[in-house]
Design a protein around this motif. Structure first.
Motif, PDB file in Angstrom:
ATOM      1  N   ALA A   1      35.911  28.973  53.280  1.00 36.64           N
ATOM      2  CA  ALA A   1      36.106  29.062  51.835  1.00 36.64           C
ATOM      3  C   ALA A   1      35.516  30.377  51.332  1.00 36.64           C
ATOM      4  N   VAL A   2      36.201  31.024  50.408  1.00 30.82           N
ATOM      5  CA  VAL A   2      35.778  32.343  49.925  1.00 30.82           C
ATOM      6  C   VAL A   2      35.375  32.266  48.460  1.00 30.82           C
ATOM      7  N   THR A   3      34.185  32.757  48.149  1.00 25.28           N
ATOM      8  CA  THR A   3      33.733  32.857  46.770  1.00 25.28           C
ATOM      9  C   THR A   3      33.357  34.304  46.480  1.00 25.28           C
ATOM     10  N   VAL A   4      33.566  34.725  45.241  1.00 23.60           N
ATOM     11  CA  VAL A   4      33.283  36.103  44.826  1.00 23.60           C
ATOM     12  C   VAL A   4      32.342  36.081  43.626  1.00 23.60           C
ATOM     13  N   THR A   5      31.308  36.904  43.666  1.00 22.38           N
ATOM     14  CA  THR A   5      30.385  37.021  42.547  1.00 22.38           C
ATOM     15  C   THR A   5      31.021  37.835  41.431  1.00 22.38           C
ATOM     16  N   VAL A   6      30.974  37.302  40.212  1.00 30.52           N
ATOM     17  CA  VAL A   6      31.528  37.994  39.056  1.00 30.52           C
ATOM     18  C   VAL A   6      30.511  37.957  37.920  1.00 30.52           C
ATOM     19  N   THR A   7      30.581  38.977  37.058  1.00 31.82           N
ATOM     20  CA  THR A   7      29.640  39.063  35.937  1.00 31.82           C
ATOM     21  C   THR A   7      30.338  39.181  34.591  1.00 31.82           C
ATOM     22  N   SER A   8      31.672  39.130  34.586  1.00 29.56           N
ATOM     23  CA  SER A   8      32.424  39.279  33.341  1.00 29.56           C
ATOM     24  C   SER A   8      33.800  38.645  33.496  1.00 29.56           C
ATOM     25  N   ARG A   9      34.510  38.492  32.392  1.00 30.23           N
ATOM     26  CA  ARG A   9      35.856  37.919  32.465  1.00 30.23           C
ATOM     27  C   ARG A   9      36.826  38.815  33.243  1.00 30.23           C
ATOM     28  N   PRO A  10      36.868  40.128  33.009  1.00 29.62           N
ATOM     29  CA  PRO A  10      37.786  40.951  33.808  1.00 29.62           C
ATOM     30  C   PRO A  10      37.541  40.838  35.309  1.00 29.62           C
TER      31      PRO A  10
ATOM     32  N   SER B   1      36.587  30.106  44.794  1.00 33.17           N
ATOM     33  CA  SER B   1      35.646  29.813  43.718  1.00 33.17           C
ATOM     34  C   SER B   1      34.990  31.111  43.279  1.00 33.17           C
ATOM     35  N   LEU B   2      34.332  31.048  42.130  1.00 28.80           N
ATOM     36  CA  LEU B   2      33.641  32.214  41.588  1.00 28.80           C
ATOM     37  C   LEU B   2      32.163  31.892  41.414  1.00 28.80           C
ATOM     38  N   SER B   3      31.310  32.785  41.882  1.00 30.60           N
ATOM     39  CA  SER B   3      29.887  32.697  41.593  1.00 30.60           C
ATOM     40  C   SER B   3      29.655  33.496  40.319  1.00 30.60           C
ATOM     41  N   VAL B   4      29.439  32.798  39.217  1.00 25.96           N
ATOM     42  CA  VAL B   4      29.307  33.438  37.909  1.00 25.96           C
ATOM     43  C   VAL B   4      27.853  33.825  37.709  1.00 25.96           C
ATOM     44  N   GLN B   5      27.573  35.117  37.791  1.00 25.26           N
ATOM     45  CA  GLN B   5      26.197  35.608  37.738  1.00 25.26           C
ATOM     46  C   GLN B   5      25.859  36.104  36.336  1.00 25.26           C
ATOM     47  N   GLY B   6      24.949  35.423  35.689  1.00 25.86           N
ATOM     48  CA  GLY B   6      24.489  35.855  34.378  1.00 25.86           C
ATOM     49  C   GLY B   6      23.455  36.957  34.500  1.00 25.86           C
ATOM     50  N   PRO B   7      23.153  37.633  33.388  1.00 28.17           N
ATOM     51  CA  PRO B   7      22.178  38.731  33.420  1.00 28.17           C
ATOM     52  C   PRO B   7      20.761  38.260  33.709  1.00 28.17           C
TER      53      PRO B   7
ATOM     54  N   PRO C   1      24.874  35.833  28.064  1.00 25.28           N
ATOM     55  CA  PRO C   1      24.051  34.898  28.843  1.00 25.28           C
ATOM     56  C   PRO C   1      24.907  33.997  29.725  1.00 25.28           C
ATOM     57  N   LEU C   2      24.309  33.486  30.776  1.00 24.06           N
ATOM     58  CA  LEU C   2      25.032  32.696  31.771  1.00 24.06           C
ATOM     59  C   LEU C   2      25.825  31.559  31.149  1.00 24.06           C
ATOM     60  N   TYR C   3      25.199  30.756  30.319  1.00 26.47           N
ATOM     61  CA  TYR C   3      25.888  29.569  29.815  1.00 26.47           C
ATOM     62  C   TYR C   3      27.097  29.942  28.959  1.00 26.47           C
ATOM     63  N   ALA C   4      26.970  30.982  28.157  1.00 27.19           N
ATOM     64  CA  ALA C   4      28.103  31.426  27.349  1.00 27.19           C
ATOM     65  C   ALA C   4      29.210  31.995  28.233  1.00 27.19           C
ATOM     66  N   LEU C   5      28.822  32.688  29.296  1.00 31.05           N
ATOM     67  CA  LEU C   5      29.807  33.242  30.219  1.00 31.05           C
ATOM     68  C   LEU C   5      30.566  32.122  30.928  1.00 31.05           C
ATOM     69  N   LEU C   6      29.871  31.058  31.299  1.00 33.79           N
ATOM     70  CA  LEU C   6      30.528  29.916  31.924  1.00 33.79           C
ATOM     71  C   LEU C   6      31.579  29.313  30.992  1.00 33.79           C
ATOM     72  N   GLU C   7      31.216  29.158  29.738  1.00 35.17           N
ATOM     73  CA  GLU C   7      32.160  28.588  28.777  1.00 35.17           C
ATOM     74  C   GLU C   7      33.377  29.486  28.599  1.00 35.17           C
ATOM     75  N   ASP C   8      33.156  30.799  28.627  1.00 34.52           N
ATOM     76  CA  ASP C   8      34.259  31.737  28.463  1.00 34.52           C
ATOM     77  C   ASP C   8      35.231  31.679  29.639  1.00 34.52           C
ATOM     78  N   LEU C   9      34.719  31.372  30.834  1.00 37.70           N
ATOM     79  CA  LEU C   9      35.550  31.373  32.032  1.00 37.70           C
ATOM     80  C   LEU C   9      36.102  29.998  32.390  1.00 37.70           C
ATOM     81  N   ALA C  10      35.748  28.991  31.613  1.00 38.36           N
ATOM     82  CA  ALA C  10      36.102  27.617  31.970  1.00 38.36           C
ATOM     83  C   ALA C  10      37.607  27.387  32.065  1.00 38.36           C
ATOM     84  N   GLY C  11      38.390  28.173  31.343  1.00 37.11           N
ATOM     85  CA  GLY C  11      39.825  27.955  31.342  1.00 37.11           C
ATOM     86  C   GLY C  11      40.588  28.667  32.436  1.00 37.11           C
TER      87      GLY C  11
END
Length: 321
Positions: A129-138, A150-156, A175-185
């Motif tokens: 399984a492959v996961t990639v670390t991301v820090t933003s929506r783009p 899957s995506l490893s969503v890394q907050g600041p 912040p991490l939690y807001a970034l998670l909500e932004d990427l949920a869709g």
């Protein structure tokens, strides 16, 4: 947790206890990585993962590197060493990919960029399984389009290097939690990373759309971790009350406990990873040997002061029970 804290013993202990332990492949040869994967398999039958740094084009400027080396001369003389050669390398990338394809750990995660689609597909064909670390929506959209599982969503809030695809960018400040909500869709599983130190942090991340969490700083004081003595002591010392982001040690933004090296050299440190990592390596090694917490990179996330020492199993239980 590249650079020492990640050990086969730690990865095996976390996986045996019901988590998904990870080996850090950064700064190792392919041969050393192969040996460590073998060591984990000898210690546990549970699945585990391996994390690789995706190589990026150099952004270093020779003149700036030379000037920074001169600036570090007093620090090198204090420690009785010479600065290292500020060289570029790809961290033995192709050979490490070959090891993953051969030994097929349960998960391969990637930081700093998205591996080319052919690599992702080849690993998936091997059952990895492959996961990639991301820090933003783009970044998240690009990783999802490339076929990541899957995506490893890394907050600041995260300790260590920011996983930004732009080597000169500090990353999205969301912040991490807001970034998670932004990427949920996006329709892809999200793994929350950054500042996870307690069960409450885990529950909050899960409530914001994550299917799992990734913890690094929380395990720095684990008995099985290879964390340096000076680093362990600093994590529990009131002399190091806060973290800051710096590029002074490696030429790329990373979060750690604020110390004298960061305060003195961050204002003049240029970009240039991994060149500056190699430049400062002898200085950091000498400082570690001298048990000097002000001369080494004390990577840690913002939740470091809520973390505890103990066995990996007890730390995992504290996060999950």
């Amino acid at each position: 947790m590249a650079g020492g804290p990640s050990t086969p013993r730690l990865a095996a202990a976390v996986s045996t206890a019901g988590g998904l332990g990870f080996l850090a492949a950064g700064y190792k040869t392919a041969g050393a990585l192969r040996a460590e994967i073998t060591a984990v398999r000898e210690a546990t039958e549970a699945p585990f993962g391996v994390n690789l740094f995706v190589p990026q084009p150099s952004v270093a400027r020779p003149g700036e590197l030379a000037e920074y080396a001169r600036t570090l001369t007093p620090e090198a003389e204090r420690l009785g060493v010479e600065p290292g050669e500020p060289r570029y390398d790809d961290d033995d990338w192709e050979n490490k990919i070959a090891v993953l394809l051969d030994l097929a750990p349960a998960v391969a995660s990637f930081t700093f960029d998205v591996p080319e689609p052919g690599i992702i597909e080849a690993l998936q064909d091997r059952g990895v399984a492959v996961t990639v670390t991301v820090t933003s929506r783009p970044e998240a959209e690009r990783a999802a389009a490339a076929g990541a599982d899957s995506l490893s969503v890394q907050g600041p809030e995260a300790g260590g290097h920011r996983g930004t695809f732009d080597a000169t960018a500090p990353g999205d400040p969301t912040p991490l939690y807001a970034l998670l909500e932004d990427l949920a869709g996006l329709g892809i599983p999200l793994i929350a990373a950054g500042g996870i130190a307690t069960r409450a942090d885990v529950q909050e991340a899960l409530s914001r759309g994550a299917v799992a969490v990734q913890a690094g700083t929380a395990f720095l004081q684990a008995e099985e971790a290879g964390t340096r003595a000076a680093h362990r002591a600093a994590l529990a010392s009131p002399a190091f009350p806060a973290t800051a982001v710096t590029r002074a040690f490696s030429g790329r933004y990373a979060r750690g406990l604020s110390n004298d090296f960061m305060r003195r050299y961050d204002p003049v440190a240029p970009f240039g990873y991994p060149e500056i990592h190699h430049l400062t390596s002898p200085l950091r090694a000498a400082a570690a040997a001298a048990n000097d917490p002000h001369g080494i990179n004390l990577w840690a996330g913002t939740g470091f002061d809520r973390c505890v020492a103990g066995s990996a199993a007890s730390i995992l239980a504290r996060l999950s029970d």
